[in-house]
Design an enzyme around this catalytic site. Structure first.
Site, PDB file in Angstrom:
ATOM      1  N   ASN A 192      11.082  -6.061  -1.401  1.00 54.11           N
ATOM      2  CA  ASN A 192      11.141  -4.708  -0.840  1.00 54.11           C
ATOM      3  C   ASN A 192      11.388  -3.634  -1.889  1.00 54.11           C
ATOM      4  OD1 ASN A 192      10.871  -5.800   1.787  1.00 54.11           O
ATOM      5  ND2 ASN A 192      13.046  -6.307   1.763  1.00 54.11           N
ATOM      6  N   ARG A 193      10.969  -3.902  -3.101  1.00 52.09           N
ATOM      7  CA  ARG A 193      11.122  -2.924  -4.197  1.00 52.09           C
ATOM      8  C   ARG A 193      12.579  -2.608  -4.520  1.00 52.09           C
ATOM      9  NH1 ARG A 193       7.008  -4.791  -4.823  1.00 52.09           N
ATOM     10  NH2 ARG A 193       4.957  -3.855  -4.953  1.00 52.09           N
TER      11      ARG A 193
END
Ligand SMILES: Cc1cc2nc3c(=O)[nH]c(=O)nc-3n(C[C@H](O)[C@H](O)[C@H](O)COP(=O)(O)O)c2cc1C
Length: 215
Positions: A192-193
């Protein structure tokens, strides 16, 4: 011409970088990551690193060189002191060095000061190189404009004759630099970065401050 790369997407899930499981000393963490990359067999040249300098023209310039040694003091590579990077470093020793090991989903960014290593150390490394590489270092006025490939090959042929029965010694314009770090940032890709980024900054000769950065 155009190509849209918006769909290139990858989720990073291999590892994590948590404060309670890493050394207070970034060189030790560097060593750990380097060994893990080596052992993974997933990077052809784990010692290939990008060195960026601030050029005489005011522009930054990056290029790949090979890391040949690291110690608690810093990172050593070899090059031509008269090359574009050599001239840039002579005017401004502040450099940035980075590693990207895609299979490990890891990046390391080092800011530091580059300085020439003692001549006897450059001699020692030069001596260990194969004759072809030694002559190459003599032949190539790295970063200067040349007429043709032929010119280079002719020069090499002449040198091969000249040095047939002679020891090939290190030319003065070729040698090592050590990059002494002032900050080292470790990046570990996460889902999710929300990647992990830990930056160590040098406080004094031995002490490092560790901080987590937002991804
Ligand atoms: C994988 C790889 C390894 C390289 N290793 C070195 C090296 O150790 N030393 C070096 O001077 N150039 C090395 N080069 C060439 C440099 O990237 C660069 O072309 C050269 O040093 C001239 O750079 P400059 O004109 O900016 O000074 C390497 C290039 C690649 C792609």
């Amino acid at each position: 011409m155009q190509k849209d790369l918006g769909d290139y997407r990858k989720s990073y899930e291999k590892s994590a970088l948590m404060e309670d499981s890493i050394s207070d000393n970034p060189m030790e963490l560097f060593q750990k990551w380097f060994y893990e990359t080596e052992a993974s067999d997933g990077v052809d040249e784990p010692n290939a690193m990008t060195v960026s300098t601030v050029g005489l023209d005011g522009f930054p310039k990056s290029r790949v060189v090979l890391l040949k040694k690291f110690t608690h003091e810093g990172f050593i590579f070899y090059t031509n002191y008269n090359s574009e990077k050599g001239r840039a470093i002579a005017a401004n020793p502040n450099v940035c060095v980075s590693f990207f090991w895609p299979n490990m989903e890891r990046q390391i960014i080092i800011k530091g000061k580059a300085e020439r290593i003692p001549e006897n150390l450059s001699d020692g490394y030069f001596e260990s190189r194969p004759d072809g590489s030694k002559l190459g270092a003599i032949v190539s006025e790295q970063s200067s404009v040349i007429e043709s490939r032929e010119e280079l090959e002719d020069k090499l042929k002449n040198l091969e004759v000249e040095y047939q029965d002679k020891e090939i010694t290190r030319p003065e314009h070729w040698g090592g630099y050590i990059v002494k770090p002032i900050s080292i940032e470790f990046w570990q890709g996460r889902p999710n970065r929300l990647h992990d980024r830990i930056r160590y900054s040098l406080i004094d000769e031995l002490d490092w401050k560790m901080e987590r950065l937002a991804p």
